[in-house]
Enzyme design. Structure first.
Site, PDB file in Angstrom:
ATOM      1  N   ASP A  68       0.806  -1.145   0.188  1.00  0.00           N
ATOM      2  CA  ASP A  68      -0.023  -0.108  -0.043  1.00  0.00           C
ATOM      3  C   ASP A  68       0.721   1.137  -0.129  1.00  0.00           C
ATOM      4  OD1 ASP A  68      -3.113   0.956   0.417  1.00  0.00           O
ATOM      5  OD2 ASP A  68      -1.990   2.236   1.874  1.00  0.00           O
ATOM      6  N   TYR A  97      -2.234  11.281   1.733  1.00  0.00           N
ATOM      7  CA  TYR A  97      -2.675  11.203   0.420  1.00  0.00           C
ATOM      8  C   TYR A  97      -2.766  12.495  -0.517  1.00  0.00           C
ATOM      9  CZ  TYR A  97      -4.957   6.368   1.103  1.00  0.00           C
ATOM     10  OH  TYR A  97      -4.871   5.002   0.928  1.00  0.00           O
ATOM     11  N   HIS A 100      -4.793  -7.699   0.691  1.00  0.00           N
ATOM     12  CA  HIS A 100      -4.077  -6.353   0.649  1.00  0.00           C
ATOM     13  C   HIS A 100      -3.099  -6.278   2.142  1.00  0.00           C
ATOM     14  CE1 HIS A 100      -3.216  -2.434  -1.169  1.00  0.00           C
ATOM     15  NE2 HIS A 100      -3.720  -1.711   0.119  1.00  0.00           N
TER      16      HIS A 100
END
Length: 390
Positions: free
Chosen positions: A184, A311, A364
């Site tokens: 990730d 982000y 994930h």
């Protein structure tokens, strides 16, 4: 070494009971939304499941027991770049050969929690049915704004800046050369460690290739790559709303998620369900205690807003940085249940791929979902590079 760096100090934490009582009171007072009949997970978080989880969080979940279990890991804090960084530093147990230092970088929505199961398997392989010669010294930092690391008060740090901090951390710990691994957002951090410190990173392992960025002629892409680009675009349309919010208006979401523990759980649990290899039953991958340990870490540290802001920082990384190719030996374990799984042709376009595997189980959050399998992937990949770190 920068004069700003401090000496690592042991870290312990014990939550004030009054803070936990406030959490329980908020959970019991949750005002629930209406939901269409039989919606399940189709519109986002399954409200029926969330009600069950929140009830357990309020009246059954034992956070002090989970906190005590996490305290068994050797945890520290150190100042890097003006920020207090929390990290696990677990040394190899009874190694039978060269010990490879390994820095593991987590992603969102998690923290050092992602690797809590796999750390003993990597430091003491002999005790878990593996070769003692495959022992690692393991370092697992919380990224700034995550877990028990400080929240940046100014501009959030991007993955490039965090990679620079990790290089400094490994310097502080006395590791001139080391391996790097992550998934990730931690995949990005590991990538930039290899790009910006190739003299120190002996090899880099990742569980994904990130979302594709390509400015060349589409005719140069293989059919598999073009199909994957289409798959990623479709995934972004159906599953990418969270990322758009994080990249553009994270503070808007942070208000509700910092104030409402049920809202925080909804935001995180939906991703644990959607991104894990759980077969549509989240508790096939995570127990309620495991889910709530992750969510409670976010609640107590008040880091959901700061974590989302990363982000925003990464969205501003220059295209020329995104286009750089990793020349350090690179390995990829693309787990069956992960999202937007890239073809080998794309990985080879972006990195010096010397190893790729596709484990049949795990998603994930593979280090947490399938710790034994993930540990074996790391042992196998890094085995040829151990001598390079000595």
């Amino acid at each position: 070494m920068s004069e700003e760096l401090s000496r690592p100090e042991p870290f312990t934490v014990q939550t004030d009971p009054a803070v936990l009582e406030d959490l329980r009171a908020r959970l019991r007072a949750t005002r629930w939304p209406d939901t269409p009949e039989d919606a399940g997970w189709s519109l986002g978080t399954d409200i029926a499941y969330l009600r069950e989880l929140v009830a357990y969080w309020a009246d059954g979940f034992d956070w002090p027991a989970q906190e005590a279990a996490l305290a068994q890991l050797p945890r520290f804090r150190v100042t890097l770049g003006g920020l207090g960084i929390h990290f696990v530093h677990a040394r190899a147990v009874a190694p039978a050969g060269p010990v490879l230092p390994l820095v593991l970088s987590h992603g969102w929505p998690d923290s050092f929690w992602r690797y809590s199961k796999v750390i003993p398997l990597l430091t003491d392989p002999g005790a878990h049915g593996a070769d003692p010669a495959d022992a690692f010294d393991v370092v697992v930092p919380d990224m700034p704004g995550y877990g028990y690391s400080d929240r940046p008060t100014g501009r959030p740090l991007d993955s490039i800046a965090v990679a620079g901090l990790w290089a400094e951390l490994m310097d502080v710990l006395g590791y001139a050369r080391f391996g790097a691994a992550g998934g990730d957002m931690g995949s990005h951090v590991s990538r930039y460690l290899a790009l910006d410190h190739p003299d120190r990173v002996v090899a880099v392992h990742r569980t994904d290739g990130g979302l594709p960025v390509f400015s060349g002629d589409p005719a140069d892409l293989t059919p598999e790559e073009r199909a994957w680009f289409e798959e990623v675009a479709a995934w972004g349309t159906s599953e990418g709303a969270y990322g758009a919010m994080h990249r553009t208006k994270p503070q808007t979401a942070a208000v509700g998620l910092t104030d409402s523990p049920a809202g925080l759980a909804a935001w995180i649990v939906e991703k644990l369900h959607a991104w894990s290899d759980c077969g549509k039953d989240i508790e096939q991958s995570f127990t309620k205690d495991e889910i709530l340990t992750n969510v409670t870490l976010y609640w107590l540290t008040e880091t959901i807003g700061s974590a989302m802001r990363m982000y925003r920082a990464n969205a501003a990384i220059a295209p020329e940085q995104l286009a750089r190719r990793v020349e350090v030996p690179s390995g990829f374990s693309i787990f069956r249940g992960d999202v937007v799984r890239p073809p080998r042709a794309w990985l080879e376009r972006t990195a010096n791929v010397v190893h790729m595997s596709e484990p049949a189980r795990g998603g994930h959050f593979a280090p947490f979902e399938e710790p034994e399998l993930y540990a074996e992937e790391l042992r196998a990949f890094f085995r040829p590079y151990r001598a390079a770190a000595t």
